[in-house]
Design an enzyme around this catalytic site. Structure first.
Site, mmCIF file in Angstrom:
data_model
loop_
_atom_site.group_PDB
_atom_site.id
_atom_site.type_symbol
_atom_site.label_atom_id
_atom_site.label_comp_id
_atom_site.label_asym_id
_atom_site.label_seq_id
_atom_site.Cartn_x
_atom_site.Cartn_y
_atom_site.Cartn_z
ATOM 1 N N THR A 79 0.993 -1.241 0.053
ATOM 2 C CA THR A 79 0.096 0.098 0.044
ATOM 3 C C THR A 79 0.838 1.227 -0.019
ATOM 4 O O THR A 79 0.376 2.330 -0.643
ATOM 5 C CB THR A 79 -0.829 0.020 1.289
ATOM 6 O OG1 THR A 79 -1.638 -1.111 1.629
ATOM 7 C CG2 THR A 79 -1.977 1.064 1.109
ATOM 8 N N ASP A 254 -4.822 -0.813 -4.969
ATOM 9 C CA ASP A 254 -3.354 -0.563 -4.761
ATOM 10 C C ASP A 254 -2.669 -1.565 -5.299
ATOM 11 O O ASP A 254 -1.306 -1.367 -5.329
ATOM 12 C CB ASP A 254 -3.423 -0.344 -3.078
ATOM 13 C CG ASP A 254 -3.637 -1.254 -2.450
ATOM 14 O OD1 ASP A 254 -3.976 -2.456 -2.516
ATOM 15 O OD2 ASP A 254 -3.313 -1.244 -1.189
HETATM 16 C C1 GP9 Z 1 -2.075 -1.223 6.347
HETATM 17 C C2 GP9 Z 1 -2.313 -1.151 4.980
HETATM 18 C C3 GP9 Z 1 -2.262 -2.484 4.404
HETATM 19 O O1 GP9 Z 1 -2.114 0.018 7.017
HETATM 20 O O2 GP9 Z 1 -1.480 -0.149 4.364
HETATM 21 O O3 GP9 Z 1 -1.125 -3.074 4.210
HETATM 22 P P1 GP9 Z 1 -0.460 -3.692 3.132
HETATM 23 O O4 GP9 Z 1 -1.737 -3.787 1.984
HETATM 24 O O5 GP9 Z 1 0.554 -2.772 2.636
HETATM 25 O O6 GP9 Z 1 0.010 -4.940 3.310
HETATM 26 MN MN MN Z 2 -2.599 -2.969 0.392
#
Ligand code: GP9
Ligand code: MN
Length: 400
Positions: A79, A254
């Site tokens: 993310t 994302d």
């Molecule tokens: C947690 C969110 C999820 O704050 O960013 O984490 P990710 O998708 O990067 O594993």
């Molecule tokens: Mn994520």
């Protein structure tokens, strides 16, 4: 060094093509960016047992610019890499997260650009701990005025699952804060519920699980459906409060949700064979840009998350010439520029390049390396330049 910075500057400035008739259509509007956690493009307009996985997004797309050929360019920073790509229009790092490794840099990021141009206020909203991915530090460098994080929300056992606050209460509580944020604003909302291992309670389940061999894939469908519902609720509330009209919305996946480990389930769900071309297609994430009042259009231009910022700035009527971005305005992207992924693979019109092999998209077959060869230099150069900018903190020499 400063010499490198000046050399990079020339490259970074050569980017953008002709203005289009869309230049400035969203001028002065508030900007809302929503990252769709783990959302891959295949869920869009996809049905499971006769039911849409994303009914709200499918409707929204009808009245939006929907880019259906956008690739996930994130690396290990997940993310945080998506945020990095959106805000900086630079590539994330090959190893680790730039959020964690380079929070001391100077960035000419989206919040800074919007601040300079129209005195935008920048806020990020996220129901997790503020130190996760080092956001509390990095957001200062990126120019955020405010970070609404877990400590600002009422988080209980009932309204949480998996990583924390569920998306529906997250948006509901966020609106109360958003109402009091100075306008115009750039507000970024990071959703969370649709995160591996895709857990959901009965009361939040709006679609049956899929029935493939992979439970992860079966559950994924239900958490994506929940995310879709949470966005619907958010839009409804914004409309009720008169906060919808004056805003441009950017919704983007994302990164992947279904990792290669579970791809058999995906292949079963979509009834497609697993091959290198389909695998690359599953790297696509939805990108939806919604400007209230603008007619919808599906745009097939190939691109990546790195292109979001130049594209958004174009709609906001902000010249991108001096913006030191590696992305391109997707409304004007010309020719066959490769879409570059962080591992050095890339996609052009008819071919993809992955693990040093060139493939034809149409047949899925390996083709002669000479076909991909002409792009290799550009790809290497672009990733190297991005890394140099980050590791050399080169943007500090370019701040006016
Ligand atoms: C947690 C969110 C999820 O704050 O960013 O984490 P990710 O998708 O990067 O594993
Ligand atoms: Mn994520």
């Amino acid at each position: 060094t400063e010499t490198d910075a000046v050399a990079s500057k020339a490259y970074l400035q050569q980017n953008d093509a002709e203005p289009t008739e869309l230049f400035g259509v969203a001028e002065g509007k508030n900007v809302v960016v929503i990252t769709l956690e783990s959302t891959q493009d295949f869920v869009i307009n996809q049905k499971v047992n006769g039911k849409e996985i994303t009914p709200f997004l499918n409707d929204l797309i009808e009245d939006s610019f929907y880019f259906n050929q956008i690739y996930d360019q994130t690396g290990q920073g997940k993310t945080s890499d998506a945020e990095f790509l959106i805000d900086n229009s630079l590539y994330p790092l090959a190893n680790g997260s730039a959020f964690v490794m380079r929070p001391e840099n100077t960035y000419l990021s989206l919040p800074h650009i919007l601040k300079q141009n129209n005195d935008y206020y920048a806020a990020s909203f996220h129901g997790n701990d503020r130190t996760f991915w080092n956001r509390d530090d990095m957001y200062k460098a990126l120019g955020y005025d405010k970070f609404f994080s877990k400590r600002d929300y009422n988080v209980t056992e009932e309204n949480s699952i998996n990583f924390g606050l569920k998306d529906i209460p997250f948006f509901n509580q966020s609106i109360d804060y958003l109402e009091n944020v100075p306008e115009p604003y750039y507000a970024k909302f990071l959703t969370l519920t649709n995160h591996f291992p895709f857990l959901l309670e009965e009361e939040d389940t709006f679609i049956d699980q899929a029935d493939t061999e992979e439970d992860v894939v079966n559950r994924y469908v239900t958490t994506v459906r929940y995310l879709d519902k949470s966005i619907e609720t958010f839009f409804e509330k914004l409309k009720e409060k008169g906060m919808y009209e004056d805003t441009v919305f950017v919704l983007v996946g994302d990164h992947y949700g279904i990792s290669p480990k579970y791809e058999e389930g995906l292949s079963e769900l979509l009834d497609e064979e697993i091959n290198v071309v389909n695998r690359m297609k599953y790297q696509q994430v939805p990108l939806i840009i919604h400007v209230p009042g603008q007619e919808g259009k599906t745009i097939q231009t190939r691109g990546g998350q790195i292109d979001i910022r130049p594209t958004l700035l174009h709609l906001l009527g902000i010249e991108t010439e001096d913006r030191y971005a590696l992305g391109h305005n997707l409304f004007a992207r010309e020719g066959d520029q490769p879409v570059i992924l962080r591992d050095g693979s890339f996609i052009v019109k008819d071919h993809i390049y992955k693990n040093n092999v060139c493939y034809a998209k149409e047949s899925g077959q390996e083709v002669d390396e000479s076909i991909c060869e002409p792009y290799l230099d550009e790809v290497r150069k672009e990733l190297e330049l991005s890394d140099n900018i980050i590791f050399g903190d080169l943007l500090r020499f370019l701040v006016e």
